[in-house]
Design a protein around this motif. Structure first.
Motif, PDB file in Angstrom:
ATOM      1  N   ASN A  88       0.811  -1.224   0.000  1.00 55.17           N
ATOM      2  CA  ASN A  88       0.000   0.000   0.000  1.00 55.17           C
ATOM      3  C   ASN A  88       0.838   1.265   0.000  1.00 55.17           C
ATOM      4  O   ASN A  88       0.291   2.363   0.056  1.00 55.17           O
ATOM      5  N   CYS A  93       2.972   1.340  -5.681  1.00 55.32           N
ATOM      6  CA  CYS A  93       1.640   1.199  -6.265  1.00 55.32           C
ATOM      7  C   CYS A  93       1.525   2.003  -7.554  1.00 55.32           C
ATOM      8  O   CYS A  93       2.004   3.131  -7.649  1.00 55.32           O
ATOM      9  N   ARG A  95      -1.325   3.629  -9.618  1.00 54.54           N
ATOM     10  CA  ARG A  95      -2.741   3.998  -9.495  1.00 54.54           C
ATOM     11  C   ARG A  95      -3.242   4.591 -10.807  1.00 54.54           C
ATOM     12  O   ARG A  95      -2.558   5.392 -11.434  1.00 54.54           O
ATOM     13  N   SER A  97      -7.256   5.104 -13.229  1.00 50.35           N
ATOM     14  CA  SER A  97      -8.704   4.923 -13.304  1.00 50.35           C
ATOM     15  C   SER A  97      -9.039   4.291 -14.648  1.00 50.35           C
ATOM     16  O   SER A  97      -8.441   4.636 -15.669  1.00 50.35           O
ATOM     17  N   ARG A 115      -9.017  -1.577  -4.969  1.00 51.54           N
ATOM     18  CA  ARG A 115      -9.828  -0.436  -5.355  1.00 51.54           C
ATOM     19  C   ARG A 115      -9.861   0.533  -4.200  1.00 51.54           C
ATOM     20  O   ARG A 115     -10.001   0.137  -3.053  1.00 51.54           O
ATOM     21  N   GLU A 116      -9.710   1.791  -4.536  1.00 50.33           N
ATOM     22  CA  GLU A 116      -9.771   2.814  -3.500  1.00 50.33           C
ATOM     23  C   GLU A 116     -11.223   3.181  -3.241  1.00 50.33           C
ATOM     24  O   GLU A 116     -12.123   2.794  -3.988  1.00 50.33           O
ATOM     25  N   ALA A 117     -11.438   3.931  -2.208  1.00 51.25           N
ATOM     26  CA  ALA A 117     -12.792   4.334  -1.832  1.00 51.25           C
ATOM     27  C   ALA A 117     -13.500   5.011  -2.998  1.00 51.25           C
ATOM     28  O   ALA A 117     -12.888   5.707  -3.809  1.00 51.25           O
TER      29      ALA A 117
END
Length: 161
Positions: A88, A93, A95, A97, A115-117
């Motif tokens: 994490n 990481c 990241r 979308s 998956r993030e919030a």
């Protein structure tokens, strides 16, 4: 996403005892949601008989440690916590979308994903998953390659006549 191989090798260097525990102690993985049921028992880090990385299963909300002696259990949990922190960390990481129509294909035994919030008021969210094990796709791939080779040989023979 994070590289499970890199994480495993970093743990092997940082804490060999924890790596040994994660690569030898089988834990129970249990996921049961409606018609989707997955149960497996294996070490978190899978290595071959020579100690080479083969895969990683890391899902702390789905794994259950066995009843083992305290020293080994401590090493298991220490390694699991180390992996959680490492995987994490922003440095390792990637990241991104996904946009409508995007497809992500990955080796789920090497690449870890999460998956993030998601804020519901920001829009709709739809993610369709399709998981294939190597045991499922590899025989199909081999069969297709054999069939393609057979067709190519047949075409060559027909050209020669």
């Amino acid at each position: 996403m994070a590289d499970g191989l890199a994480a495993s090798e970093a743990l092997r260097l940082a804490d060999p005892e924890a790596f040994e525990a994660l690569s030898t102690i089988p834990v129970e993985f249990h996921y049961d949601v409606g018609d989707d049921i997955v149960c497996a028992r294996s070490p978190i880090i899978e290595v071959d008989h020579q100690g080479n990385f083969r895969g990683i299963r890391f899902s702390p909300r789905l794994d259950y440690a066995p009843a083992i002696d305290e020293r080994r259990l401590d090493a298991l949990y220490r390694g699991r916590q180390w992996l959680a922190t490492y995987l994490n960390s922003p440095e390792v990481c990637y990241r991104f979308s996904l946009r409508p129509g995007d497809v992500l294909v990955m080796d789920n035994r090497r690449t870890l994903h999460g998956r993030e919030a998601f804020v519901m008021s920001s829009g709709d969210r739809f993610l369709q998953g399709c998981y294939l094990t190597q045991e499922a796709w590899r025989p199909m791939w081999i069969t297709q390659r054999r069939e393609q080779t057979r067709r190519e040989q047949q075409a060559t023979e027909e050209q020669d006549t």
